[in-house]
Design a protein around this motif. Structure first.
Motif, PDB file in Angstrom:
ATOM      1  N   ASN A  18      59.091  21.136  37.384  1.00 40.72           N
ATOM      2  CA  ASN A  18      60.198  21.465  38.278  1.00 40.72           C
ATOM      3  C   ASN A  18      60.359  20.335  39.279  1.00 40.72           C
ATOM      4  N   SER A  32      70.436  18.460  42.535  1.00 45.26           N
ATOM      5  CA  SER A  32      70.277  19.638  41.691  1.00 45.26           C
ATOM      6  C   SER A  32      68.798  19.893  41.460  1.00 45.26           C
ATOM      7  N   THR A  71      64.635  22.263  35.818  1.00 46.86           N
ATOM      8  CA  THR A  71      63.438  22.735  35.121  1.00 46.86           C
ATOM      9  C   THR A  71      63.377  22.043  33.778  1.00 46.86           C
ATOM     10  N   TYR A  75      67.018  21.711  32.084  1.00 43.90           N
ATOM     11  CA  TYR A  75      68.039  22.591  32.663  1.00 43.90           C
ATOM     12  C   TYR A  75      68.351  22.123  34.077  1.00 43.90           C
ATOM     13  N   HIS A  96      70.049  23.158  37.253  1.00 41.88           N
ATOM     14  CA  HIS A  96      70.491  24.482  37.714  1.00 41.88           C
ATOM     15  C   HIS A  96      71.699  24.469  38.638  1.00 41.88           C
ATOM     16  N   ASP A  97      71.964  23.353  39.311  1.00 44.45           N
ATOM     17  CA  ASP A  97      72.981  23.401  40.374  1.00 44.45           C
ATOM     18  C   ASP A  97      74.206  22.531  40.118  1.00 44.45           C
ATOM     19  N   HIS A 139      76.518  24.787  34.727  1.00 43.75           N
ATOM     20  CA  HIS A 139      75.089  24.690  34.393  1.00 43.75           C
ATOM     21  C   HIS A 139      74.628  25.766  33.418  1.00 43.75           C
ATOM     22  N   ASP A 140      75.295  26.919  33.429  1.00 47.02           N
ATOM     23  CA  ASP A 140      74.864  27.995  32.518  1.00 47.02           C
ATOM     24  C   ASP A 140      75.400  27.812  31.096  1.00 47.02           C
ATOM     25  N   TYR A 153      72.266  22.721  28.170  1.00 46.95           N
ATOM     26  CA  TYR A 153      71.046  22.047  28.608  1.00 46.95           C
ATOM     27  C   TYR A 153      70.929  20.776  27.788  1.00 46.95           C
TER      28      TYR A 153
END
Ligand code: YK8
Length: 172
Positions: A57, A71, A74, A96, A98-99, A103-104, A107
């Motif tokens: 992380n 951002s 992970t 990934y 995340h920000d 992002h969803d 990856y």
């Protein structure tokens, strides 16, 4: 995937693995250069399938005005059990971010191959691919892909150079 690194380095395969995939001072220095902050690493741990896994992380600094400045990231790494210490290693990393926008939806998958050539030489190959996690409209897809390739290319160009500099500091 696309091939981003394909190069021979004057260090052993073992050393290359150590530099890239342990909590090494090389990794720490490279993260400083890339302005990657707050890194945390888990130790490599064997899973049920016999592969080894670890989780990283950290926070990245982004210099794309469209996206925002930081951002959290992970990175799930898998060291395949087919790897042979000192001979060849394969590590897959799922990254990934995340920000960032969308992002969803996606990856990044990076595949690292380290292959021993001789006692003090190895080849590093890195392939990268943008993977979609759900159906994505074509226009959005090409936007994501385009922004990803340029960032990935920049990252691996710099990694290759930094590794090369590391090898020149060594004998042989
Ligand atoms: C790892 C791929 C995409 C992402 C970024 C997001 C685009 C958002 C698209 C919108 C910022 C260290 C990247 C480059 C951030 C950095 C990632 C790194 C270099 C605008 C639609 C982080 C390797 C890695 C893999 C993927 C990279 C992201 O070790 O463009």
């Amino acid at each position: 995937g696309r091939l981003f690194v394909n190069r021979v380095f004057h260090i052993s395969a073992n050393k290359m693995f150590e530099l890239l995939f342990t909590d090494s001072s090389f990794t720490r220095r490279f993260m400083d250069i890339r302005r990657i902050s707050n890194p945390s690493f888990t130790a490599w741990e064997k899973d049920d399938s016999g592969n080894e896994k670890r989780i990283l992380n950290y926070a990245i600094t982004i210099n794309n005005p469209l996206i925002g400045k930081f951002s959290t990231v992970t990175e799930n790494q898998t060291l395949y059990k087919e790897s042979r210490e000192g001979q060849h290693y394969r590590v897959d990393a799922e990254v990934y971010t995340h920000d960032v926008p969308y992002h969803d939806y996606f990856y990044t998958q990076n595949r690292y191959y380290i292959i021993s050539i001789s006692k003090r030489k190895c080849r590093l190959r890195v392939y990268s691919d943008v993977k979609y996690r759900k159906p994505t409209w074509g226009l959005v897809k090409s936007f994501i892909t385009k922004n990803s390739w340029s960032g990935i290319e920049d990252y691996f160009r710099q990694l290759g150079e930094f590794l090369f500099g590391q090898c020149k500091g060594k004998k042989g």
